[in-house]
Design a protein around this motif. Structure first.
Motif, PDB file in Angstrom:
ATOM      1  N   VAL A 377      32.385  37.591  29.576  1.00  0.00           N
ATOM      2  CA  VAL A 377      32.854  36.390  28.788  1.00  0.00           C
ATOM      3  C   VAL A 377      34.119  36.840  28.338  1.00  0.00           C
ATOM      4  CG1 VAL A 377      30.328  35.536  28.484  1.00  0.00           C
ATOM      5  CG2 VAL A 377      31.436  37.510  26.904  1.00  0.00           C
ATOM      6  N   GLY A 378      35.083  37.748  28.726  1.00  0.00           N
ATOM      7  CA  GLY A 378      36.203  37.779  28.215  1.00  0.00           C
ATOM      8  C   GLY A 378      36.585  38.685  27.228  1.00  0.00           C
TER       9      GLY A 378
ATOM     10  N   CYS B  36      46.606  30.373  23.225  1.00  0.00           N
ATOM     11  CA  CYS B  36      46.783  30.302  24.562  1.00  0.00           C
ATOM     12  C   CYS B  36      45.837  31.029  25.338  1.00  0.00           C
ATOM     13  CB  CYS B  36      48.517  30.810  24.864  1.00  0.00           C
ATOM     14  SG  CYS B  36      48.869  30.198  26.217  1.00  0.00           S
ATOM     15  N   GLY B  37      45.368  30.598  26.472  1.00  0.00           N
ATOM     16  CA  GLY B  37      44.254  31.203  27.237  1.00  0.00           C
ATOM     17  C   GLY B  37      45.073  31.904  28.320  1.00  0.00           C
ATOM     18  N   VAL B  38      44.938  33.134  28.618  1.00  0.00           N
ATOM     19  CA  VAL B  38      45.587  34.145  29.555  1.00  0.00           C
ATOM     20  C   VAL B  38      44.819  34.771  30.241  1.00  0.00           C
ATOM     21  CG1 VAL B  38      47.858  33.861  28.285  1.00  0.00           C
ATOM     22  CG2 VAL B  38      46.170  35.558  27.917  1.00  0.00           C
ATOM     23  N   ASN B  39      45.481  35.379  31.167  1.00  0.00           N
ATOM     24  CA  ASN B  39      44.538  36.620  32.141  1.00  0.00           C
ATOM     25  C   ASN B  39      44.879  37.866  31.497  1.00  0.00           C
ATOM     26  OD1 ASN B  39      43.701  38.397  33.949  1.00  0.00           O
ATOM     27  ND2 ASN B  39      44.113  36.927  35.802  1.00  0.00           N
ATOM     28  N   PRO B  40      43.953  38.327  31.140  1.00  0.00           N
ATOM     29  CA  PRO B  40      44.000  39.877  30.455  1.00  0.00           C
ATOM     30  C   PRO B  40      44.465  40.874  31.428  1.00  0.00           C
ATOM     31  CG  PRO B  40      41.550  39.590  30.715  1.00  0.00           C
ATOM     32  CD  PRO B  40      42.517  38.191  31.411  1.00  0.00           C
ATOM     33  N   GLY B  41      44.496  40.800  32.581  1.00  0.00           N
ATOM     34  CA  GLY B  41      44.623  41.930  33.420  1.00  0.00           C
ATOM     35  C   GLY B  41      45.256  41.439  34.948  1.00  0.00           C
ATOM     36  N   LEU B  42      46.493  40.620  34.805  1.00  0.00           N
ATOM     37  CA  LEU B  42      47.249  40.430  36.131  1.00  0.00           C
ATOM     38  C   LEU B  42      48.372  41.019  35.984  1.00  0.00           C
ATOM     39  CD1 LEU B  42      46.723  39.122  38.763  1.00  0.00           C
ATOM     40  CD2 LEU B  42      47.789  37.033  37.944  1.00  0.00           C
ATOM     41  N   THR B  43      48.939  41.895  36.900  1.00  0.00           N
ATOM     42  CA  THR B  43      50.038  42.646  36.920  1.00  0.00           C
ATOM     43  C   THR B  43      51.083  41.824  36.875  1.00  0.00           C
ATOM     44  OG1 THR B  43      49.203  44.226  38.001  1.00  0.00           O
ATOM     45  CG2 THR B  43      51.436  44.382  37.865  1.00  0.00           C
ATOM     46  N   GLU B  84      35.504  32.816  35.283  1.00  0.00           N
ATOM     47  CA  GLU B  84      34.434  31.963  34.897  1.00  0.00           C
ATOM     48  C   GLU B  84      34.506  30.932  33.514  1.00  0.00           C
ATOM     49  OE1 GLU B  84      33.986  35.043  35.383  1.00  0.00           O
ATOM     50  OE2 GLU B  84      33.002  35.314  37.581  1.00  0.00           O
ATOM     51  N   THR B  85      35.200  31.719  32.718  1.00  0.00           N
ATOM     52  CA  THR B  85      35.302  31.152  31.408  1.00  0.00           C
ATOM     53  C   THR B  85      36.358  30.095  30.961  1.00  0.00           C
ATOM     54  OG1 THR B  85      36.132  33.002  30.371  1.00  0.00           O
ATOM     55  CG2 THR B  85      33.752  32.921  30.227  1.00  0.00           C
ATOM     56  N   SER B 102      46.192  29.494  37.434  1.00  0.00           N
ATOM     57  CA  SER B 102      45.017  28.568  37.800  1.00  0.00           C
ATOM     58  C   SER B 102      45.787  27.730  38.848  1.00  0.00           C
ATOM     59  CB  SER B 102      44.483  27.873  36.686  1.00  0.00           C
ATOM     60  OG  SER B 102      44.002  28.725  35.695  1.00  0.00           O
ATOM     61  N   THR B 103      44.958  27.826  40.228  1.00  0.00           N
ATOM     62  CA  THR B 103      45.582  26.923  41.034  1.00  0.00           C
ATOM     63  C   THR B 103      45.090  25.493  40.908  1.00  0.00           C
ATOM     64  OG1 THR B 103      45.020  28.622  42.752  1.00  0.00           O
ATOM     65  CG2 THR B 103      45.467  26.426  43.600  1.00  0.00           C
TER      66      THR B 103
END
Lengths: 434, 338
Positions: A377-378, B36-43, B84-85, B102-103
């Motif tokens: 859940v992040g 801001c919703g971000v990816n926590p682990g994308l190089t 997922e979230t 996000s595609t």
């Protein structure tokens, strides 16, 4: 007397026992090579061990601690051990250990974490060891609020207001319990406290803050991660789920239809659903139920559902303990003229809980390990969340085993201590009546 | 007493609901922070660094919007979202915008009630193989074992591609990029497939990078776009034009360094409008006229952001490719500021 005798006058010195009957050889014969099957298994085990050591030992021995990136690690290993050598790059742990332990908590506020962690042991001590003075328990009861304030910061008056609510609840309970009975008094106390928390704590906090500002810098939940998060969720859920589980277990055995139906319904529903479903409910579904724009802290939501999950399991473990008690114990309590709550407190629960210790501790250990599921859940659990963050740094991309091993070792330390403590407790409470 | 509790709760809910029904722009301004919703682990795209500060190509988009709206690129609260979230978090109002690789697809744009406002990176799925396999095209991968992340569009693209080329493959399911890299290096699969940007980053960190090739075929379109909720078009405009200001700035040669200089000297009416020297572009979307200037000052123009986070000068070393300006043969094309 004739001097010819057929009897020895002095003892022969004892012969040493046959080699096969003493020491290491005997032990090995009996334990490792006592038959064809055991011999085969021993040889197989030795081969597997040798293979594991052969495969893993060089990697561990070649480990590098002082480097600033995976590439640097590789260069150092190649220089020292030849171009074909592989080795662990522990430098990732040396550089990023604080994120594995504390997430993104501000470095200059780490002292608060150390204080909270030390306080945890002080607070647990009177619960875990009954040799300590009983008065210390008041410190234990105060600890959750202190810990909350230390971890999240903000004005001290919020937790103080919550404490006032608890005090009022206690007061109402002790005043009303003799007249109205335990359940009604507890319910009234709870309602009173809820009203205080909902309507009085906010104004009280801002009023007191303007009179006497006393606040720690606020740290938002997004900064929590690693073992700090695992412990916050794990410890809260463990501490709250035990009393809740006891209540649910008693509710399930109750003669009152509603209480029984609610308890059974809740236990069966929660046990019938995977934890991950509850976590998604916490993070996704709850947002739709609540009015839009409400920000209800994600960690809090997760803690609540993890607690309920653990409580359902604990309830069933304790029900097992209750079922193991002979009927005579209940009848003895009745014969002494104890009421329901006195009987539970003085006779039933001490015995039922003692029987349930291994099951309860198993549940706790499982619960603590399950906290890593919050990654879905992040939230930044130590195993996947923080490892993912660290690995996405170009400097460490490509490391695989090292973070997992580090996290596993720390989990082992926590869980092994819990397990040892439960064994100590069992030995101490053993009465040998079986 | 119970009644008053009930009414109090109802009043509270109504109050909260009322506050939330105001526009996203007002919410952000009142809060003083962009979520801001971000990816926590994308190089290279989004991840917290050693000090816990988010860095990356997607993160720079959040900073630009925050600078445009609130005047300070640091006034962003980053919300780590998983695959997922992410969309639920946006739809339920937990985040104001999504910059999380996000595609943009038909289904997401329509069914999920999202608005993809602008593509900030054109990606596509590729294959990575070891040279020793002796393969120079994805068309020669018939019968190969392929490492692929489960539950992603990647998995479906892979199935489509092999089917349309009458080839067979054995999938090796992996959970995340770290595992994929590990399995591929250990020889558990002949080929590893994921977005080309991810492949390039993985390859750069492999000990035997010289032995690894990324095959030329790109088998899917992955326009990674910034997204906002349906229903607040003004907020969508703000995010869109804050981003296009960065693209336009690169086209007109405006960088973080020469911004003030250009602003003082330029006679080009388009640049003057972009920088708020003429007309009132900012006012039309509820901001002030300097919004584009501040967005560019946050982390530079589109090209600068690209170079600093994922470009040829970084260890990831991505070429501009499709993400070059339209004048350079790429797809980055800002509509006119008029």
């Amino acid at each position: 007397m004739s001097d010819t005798s057929f009897v020895r006058t002095e003892m022969l010195p004892p012969k040493p026992a046959p080699v096969s009957q003493v020491g290491v050889v005997k032990w090995m014969r009996e334990n490792l090579f006592s038959g064809p099957l055991n011999t085969a298994l021993t040889v197989f085990g030795l081969l597997v061990t040798a293979w594991l050591v052969q495969a893993g030992a060089p990697w561990l021995i070649h480990g590098v601690w002082n480097a600033n990136s995976l590439t640097e690690c590789r260069t150092i290993i190649a220089e020292r051990w030849g171009p074909e050598a592989t080795g662990a790059c522990w430098a990732i742990i040396r550089v990023r250990w604080n994120q594995f332990l504390f997430g993104f908590y501000p470095v200059e506020e780490y002292w608060r974490l150390f204080l909270t962690f030390a306080g945890l042991f002080l607070a647990l001590a009177p619960v875990l060891f009954d040799a300590l003075p009983r008065k210390l328990i008041w410190g234990t009861l105060l600890y959750p609020l202190v810990a909350f304030w230390l971890l999240w910061g903000g004005p001290v008056w919020g937790p103080v207001g919550v404490l006032v609510g608890f005090a009022l609840m206690g007061l109402a309970f002790t005043r009303l319990a003799p007249k109205l009975g335990v359940p009604v008094a507890a319910g009234a106390g709870l309602i009173l406290a809820a009203v205080v928390w909902l309507y009085a704590v906010g104004p009280f906090e801002s009023a007191m803050q303007s009179v006497l500002p006393l606040a720690l810098p606020e740290v938002v939940s997004d900064k929590f991660g690693g073992f700090l998060l695992a412990l916050v969720i794990g410890v809260t859920a463990i501490v709250v789920s035990l009393p809740l589980g006891i209540l649910l277990a008693l509710g399930r055995q109750s003669d009152m239809v509603m209480v029984k139906a609610l308890s059974v319904g809740m236990i069966e529903f929660i046990r019938g659903v995977p934890l991950i479903t509850l976590l998604f409910t916490a993070s996704l579904l709850l947002q739709y139920f609540l009015p839009p724009g409400t920000t209800f802290d994600l960690i809090l939501r997760v803690v609540i559902l993890v607690t309920l999950f653990a409580a359902a399991y604990i309830a069933e473990v304790i029900r097992g303990g209750l079922a193991a008690l002979p009927r005579g114990q209940y009848e003895a309590a009745d014969a002494l003229g104890l009421d329901y709550w006195q009987a539970q407190r003085l006779i039933i629960m001490p015995q039922a809980l003692k029987i349930s210790i291994p099951g309860i501790v198993s549940s706790f250990i499982g619960l603590f390990k399950d906290t890593t599921l919050v990654t879905f859940v992040g939230l930044f659990d130590p195993l996947k969340g923080i490892s993912g963050v660290v690995r996405s740094d170009m400097a460490w991309k490509g490391t695989y085993w090292e973070p997992y091993i580090f996290v596993a070792v720390i989990f082992f330390l926590f869980n092994f201590s819990m397990s040892r403590y439960s064994m100590y407790l069992e030995r101490k409470l053993k009465r040998d009546h079986r | 007493m119970k009644k008053s509790v009930f009414f109090g709760t109802v009043a509270l809910v109504a109050l909260v609901a009322g506050a939330a029904s105001a526009s996203t722009l007002d919410d952000v301004k009142a809060r003083g922070q962009l979520i801001c919703g971000v990816n926590p682990g994308l190089t290279g795209f989004g991840a917290p660094d050693a000090n816990g500060n988010y860095q990356g190509f997607d993160v720079a988009a959040c900073k630009a919007v925050a600078a445009a709206v609130l005047g300070d690129p640091m006034k962003v609260q980053y919300k780590a979202l998983t695959g997922e979230t992410r969309f639920t978090a946006l739809a339920s109002g937990e985040v104001d915008m999504l910059a999380r690789n996000s595609t943009w697809t038909f289904g997401r744009d329509t069914e999920l009630a999202l608005d993809f406002v602008a593509v900030n990176y054109y990606d596509g799925q590729g294959f990575m193989v070891n040279k020793s396999l002796g393969v120079s095209s994805a068309k020669e991968l018939d019968g190969a074992t392929v490492c692929v992340q489960t539950g992603t569009t990647t998995e479906m693209n892979l199935a489509d591609y092999f089917k349309s080329n009458n080839m067979t493959y054995t999938p090796v399911n992996i959970a995340d990029d770290a595992e994929g890299q590990q399995k591929f290096l250990a020889g558990a699969c002949d080929s590893y497939t994921t977005d080309a940007s991810g492949l390039a980053a993985s390859r750069a960190t492999m000990p035997n990078a010289a032995d690894i090739v990324i095959l030329p075929e790109i088998i899917s379109k992955e326009p990674l776009a910034l997204a906002v909720r349906h229903g607040d078009n003004n907020w969508g405009d703000i995010v869109r034009w804050s981003f296009y200001a960065l693209v336009a700035a690169e086209e007109y040669g405006i960088t973080k360094a020469n911004l003030e200089e250009v602003a003082a000297s330029t006679q080009n009416p388009e640049i003057r409008r972009l920088l708020g020297l003429e007309g009132d572009m900012g006012k039309k979307i509820g901001l002030d006229n300097d919004f584009a200037k501040r967005a560019i000052m946050a982390s530079g123009n589109y090209g600068e952001i690209f170079e600093a986070n994922i470009g040829a000068s970084t260890s990831i070393g991505l070429a501009r490719g499709l993400n070059a300006q339209w004048t350079q043969g790429g797809l980055m094309y800002a509509p006119p500021f008029r």
